[in-house]
Design a protein around this motif. Structure first.
Motif, PDB file in Angstrom:
ATOM      1  N   TYR A  31       0.695  -1.150  -0.080  1.00 48.07           N
ATOM      2  CA  TYR A  31      -0.001  -0.382  -0.373  1.00 48.07           C
ATOM      3  C   TYR A  31       0.572   0.731  -0.157  1.00 48.07           C
ATOM      4  O   TYR A  31       0.266   2.358  -0.649  1.00 48.07           O
ATOM      5  N   MET A  32       1.907   1.420   1.583  1.00 45.45           N
ATOM      6  CA  MET A  32       2.907   2.190   0.938  1.00 45.45           C
ATOM      7  C   MET A  32       3.661   2.592  -0.953  1.00 45.45           C
ATOM      8  O   MET A  32       3.505   3.882  -0.872  1.00 45.45           O
ATOM      9  N   THR A  33       4.072   0.989  -0.785  1.00 43.72           N
ATOM     10  CA  THR A  33       4.348   1.801  -2.447  1.00 43.72           C
ATOM     11  C   THR A  33       3.776   2.532  -3.735  1.00 43.72           C
ATOM     12  O   THR A  33       3.687   3.136  -4.664  1.00 43.72           O
ATOM     13  N   TRP A  34       2.851   1.086  -3.516  1.00 41.35           N
ATOM     14  CA  TRP A  34       1.087   1.621  -4.241  1.00 41.35           C
ATOM     15  C   TRP A  34       0.748   3.451  -4.280  1.00 41.35           C
ATOM     16  O   TRP A  34       1.233   4.168  -4.897  1.00 41.35           O
ATOM     17  N   SER A  35       0.948   3.997  -3.102  1.00 39.24           N
ATOM     18  CA  SER A  35       0.409   5.574  -2.844  1.00 39.24           C
ATOM     19  C   SER A  35       1.248   5.958  -3.625  1.00 39.24           C
ATOM     20  O   SER A  35       0.982   7.526  -3.812  1.00 39.24           O
ATOM     21  N   THR A  36       2.699   5.857  -3.111  1.00 38.80           N
ATOM     22  CA  THR A  36       3.569   6.602  -3.426  1.00 38.80           C
ATOM     23  C   THR A  36       3.999   6.741  -4.940  1.00 38.80           C
ATOM     24  O   THR A  36       4.420   7.683  -5.443  1.00 38.80           O
ATOM     25  N   LEU A  37       3.590   5.600  -5.680  1.00 41.58           N
ATOM     26  CA  LEU A  37       3.704   5.574  -7.678  1.00 41.58           C
ATOM     27  C   LEU A  37       2.692   6.596  -7.743  1.00 41.58           C
ATOM     28  O   LEU A  37       2.916   7.249  -8.962  1.00 41.58           O
ATOM     29  N   VAL A  38       1.627   6.155  -7.232  1.00 43.01           N
ATOM     30  CA  VAL A  38       0.637   7.455  -7.347  1.00 43.01           C
ATOM     31  C   VAL A  38       0.741   8.575  -7.161  1.00 43.01           C
ATOM     32  O   VAL A  38       0.201   9.452  -7.950  1.00 43.01           O
ATOM     33  N   LEU A  39       1.159   8.979  -5.935  1.00 42.67           N
ATOM     34  CA  LEU A  39       1.444  10.409  -5.265  1.00 42.67           C
ATOM     35  C   LEU A  39       2.740  11.310  -6.723  1.00 42.67           C
ATOM     36  O   LEU A  39       2.286  12.372  -6.596  1.00 42.67           O
ATOM     37  N   THR A  40       3.283  10.434  -6.834  1.00 37.37           N
ATOM     38  CA  THR A  40       5.158  11.255  -7.588  1.00 37.37           C
ATOM     39  C   THR A  40       4.658  10.933  -9.499  1.00 37.37           C
ATOM     40  O   THR A  40       5.143  11.369  -9.992  1.00 37.37           O
ATOM     41  N   HIS A  41       3.726  10.075  -9.890  1.00 39.11           N
ATOM     42  CA  HIS A  41       4.046  10.024 -11.537  1.00 39.11           C
ATOM     43  C   HIS A  41       2.144  10.000 -11.492  1.00 39.11           C
ATOM     44  O   HIS A  41       1.006   9.727 -11.113  1.00 39.11           O
ATOM     45  N   SER A  42       2.078  10.003 -13.027  1.00 41.07           N
ATOM     46  CA  SER A  42       1.191  10.068 -13.872  1.00 41.07           C
ATOM     47  C   SER A  42       0.185   8.927 -14.217  1.00 41.07           C
ATOM     48  O   SER A  42       1.205   8.260 -14.262  1.00 41.07           O
ATOM     49  N   PRO A  43      -0.947   9.194 -14.106  1.00 38.30           N
ATOM     50  CA  PRO A  43      -2.076   7.653 -14.652  1.00 38.30           C
ATOM     51  C   PRO A  43      -1.211   7.221 -15.786  1.00 38.30           C
ATOM     52  O   PRO A  43      -0.912   5.471 -15.723  1.00 38.30           O
ATOM     53  N   ILE A  44      -0.911   7.723 -16.613  1.00 34.28           N
ATOM     54  CA  ILE A  44      -0.776   7.132 -18.021  1.00 34.28           C
ATOM     55  C   ILE A  44       0.905   6.943 -18.009  1.00 34.28           C
ATOM     56  O   ILE A  44       1.169   5.452 -18.311  1.00 34.28           O
ATOM     57  N   GLN A  45       2.136   7.104 -17.654  1.00 32.33           N
ATOM     58  CA  GLN A  45       3.378   6.408 -16.863  1.00 32.33           C
ATOM     59  C   GLN A  45       2.921   5.338 -16.582  1.00 32.33           C
ATOM     60  O   GLN A  45       3.592   4.666 -16.490  1.00 32.33           O
ATOM     61  N   ILE A  46       2.052   5.524 -15.440  1.00 29.37           N
ATOM     62  CA  ILE A  46       2.071   3.823 -14.630  1.00 29.37           C
ATOM     63  C   ILE A  46       1.553   2.741 -14.862  1.00 29.37           C
ATOM     64  O   ILE A  46       2.041   1.718 -15.519  1.00 29.37           O
ATOM     65  N   GLU A  47       0.562   2.896 -16.111  1.00 30.70           N
ATOM     66  CA  GLU A  47      -0.548   2.210 -16.948  1.00 30.70           C
ATOM     67  C   GLU A  47       0.922   1.965 -17.878  1.00 30.70           C
ATOM     68  O   GLU A  47       0.869   0.891 -18.012  1.00 30.70           O
ATOM     69  N   LEU A  48       1.466   2.008 -18.341  1.00 30.58           N
ATOM     70  CA  LEU A  48       2.374   2.219 -20.122  1.00 30.58           C
ATOM     71  C   LEU A  48       3.701   1.474 -19.199  1.00 30.58           C
ATOM     72  O   LEU A  48       3.905   0.488 -19.907  1.00 30.58           O
ATOM     73  N   ILE A  49       4.306   2.279 -18.202  1.00 34.08           N
ATOM     74  CA  ILE A  49       5.069   1.467 -17.633  1.00 34.08           C
ATOM     75  C   ILE A  49       4.298  -0.041 -16.862  1.00 34.08           C
ATOM     76  O   ILE A  49       5.787  -1.078 -16.875  1.00 34.08           O
ATOM     77  N   GLY A  50       3.865  -0.165 -15.746  1.00 36.94           N
ATOM     78  CA  GLY A  50       3.470  -1.410 -16.098  1.00 36.94           C
ATOM     79  C   GLY A  50       2.856  -2.851 -16.664  1.00 36.94           C
ATOM     80  O   GLY A  50       3.462  -3.600 -16.693  1.00 36.94           O
ATOM     81  N   THR A  51       2.248  -1.761 -18.399  1.00 35.86           N
ATOM     82  CA  THR A  51       1.770  -2.911 -18.956  1.00 35.86           C
ATOM     83  C   THR A  51       3.048  -3.619 -19.876  1.00 35.86           C
ATOM     84  O   THR A  51       3.437  -4.445 -20.429  1.00 35.86           O
TER      85      THR A  51
END
Length: 379
Positions: A31-51
């Motif tokens: 939860y802490m790591t996911w919250s950090t990713l959401v707060l420091t990266h844009s949704p499109i960046q998280i989606e593309l890097i994750g996929t």
């Protein structure tokens, strides 16, 4: 992204059934790591890097390992392959290089198309395509959405694969028009089937895992990308990005295993998918267009003597579900019967206590009990 890949995500989905300290700490860390990713990266960046990371981990790396194993130890590999030695991948370096280049190009293409669609829809709707928040989805909600996503994916895969990529026209409905009137025949799509046949079905042999993305780019997008991404867009308002990651990981792993042609794939259901995929590539007539085989069974396009229901029955017998169910019913019935007897005995005791008999032997009361005819002395 290395942190994201190392997350103990499985502990989150099983956190309701496992109540150990390690699971709680893993869940907190996730939860802490996911919250950090959401707060420091844009949704499109998280989606593309994750996929992209999911496709690399669940397709490209296993495909290269399978390819290395098949070429280094072919004598062992052919013993665990459907159709034996004919299922081994080509050993020519030039051919393998060309196939790998096409597969990597299609990987980059679907990533670029997804980026364009997600970015365009985000700008149009003024919100991310998938719900990207620090609030984690509930496991039951994930399970329901995964079931719907897999159902929509199977429908799109079957009809796209059958009618667009193989050019099989649907059966004409019975017409009420007079027989004298001749209706024009619908033209068969020849362009797409020829592309799909010349790229994906160039070799009449069982596939290997790298062939998941070996197809003409246009055919590949219709066959692999659209059935996976379009259902997610349908549920975009309620679909969390983590749920989409889980769905993509499961579908990518399924495609990789089903195209490996190995006979040692764990699970009867997954083994049946692999067998039907091999028969689709090697069959003398077209068929086995779907992944799970349900729509092939409904439309009669299945190949081979076994269908999806045979796999389900084998899976049930393998785990002895019937015997386990009977044992559970017997245990539950025994517990209910014991509970009823205990309740009846307590009720009888309470009734006998109310009408307790007084006895002049000493100063106590003697309460009668049905289980003890002599009675119990209560001082």
């Amino acid at each position: 992204m290395d942190i994201l890949l190392s997350l103990p995500i499985a502990s989150y989905f099983f956190s309701t059934s496992v109540t150990s300290w390690s699971t709680s700490l893993n869940l907190l860390f996730f939860y802490m790591t996911w919250s950090t990713l959401v707060l420091t990266h844009s949704p499109i960046q998280i989606e593309l890097i994750g996929t992209t990371a999911i496709r690399l981990v669940f397709w490209l790396i296993p495909s290269l390992l399978f390819l290395l194993f098949d070429n280094l130890i072919p004598s062992v590999a052919r013993t665990i392959k459907h159709n034996g030695a004919s299922a081994l991948p080509p050993t020519d370096f030039k051919t393998l290089s060309r196939l790998l280049a096409l597969a990597l190009f299609n990987l980059a293409l679907e990533t670029a198309v997804e980026a364009g669609l997600s970015l365009g829809l985000s700008l149009l709707l003024k919100q991310p395509v998938f719900r990207t928040s620090t609030t984690l989805p509930l496991p039951w909600q994930i399970a329901k959405q995964l079931a719907l996503l897999f159902t929509l994916r199977e429908i799109l895969t079957y009809y796209t694969h059958r009618y667009w990529l193989h050019g099989t026209p649907p059966p004409a409905p019975p017409s009420t028009i007079s027989k004298k009137v001749k209706l024009p025949k619908a033209p068969k799509p020849r362009y797409l089937p020829s592309l799909h046949k010349s790229y994906a079905h160039r070799y009449r042999s069982p596939p290997f895992a790298l062939q998941v993305r070996v197809d003409h780019p246009f055919s590949f997008l219709l066959h692999r990308f659209v059935p996976t991404y379009l259902p997610a867009l349908v549920l975009r308002n309620n679909l969390h990005l983590l749920t989409f990651f889980v769905f993509l990981a499961l579908t990518t792993a399924e495609e990789t295993l089903s195209h490996s042609s190995y006979t040692i794939i764990p699970g009867v259901i997954m083994g049946g998918i692999t067998r039907r995929t091999c028969m689709h590539y090697t069959g003398r007539k077209p068929g086995n267009y779907g992944t799970w085989g349900v729509l092939d069974w409904v439309h009669g396009t299945g190949l081979g003597k076994r269908d999806v229901w045979d796999d389900v029955r084998d899976e049930a017998s393998k785990h002895q579900l019937r015997e386990r169910g009977e044992d559970l019913v017997d245990d539950a019935g025994g517990k209910v019967e014991k509970a009823l007897r205990r309740s009846k005995r307590n009720l009888n005791r309470s009734k006998s206590g109310k009408r307790g008999m007084s006895n002049k032997r000493g100063k106590g009361w003697m309460v009668e009990d049905e289980d003890n005819s002599e009675g119990d002395w209560v001082p």
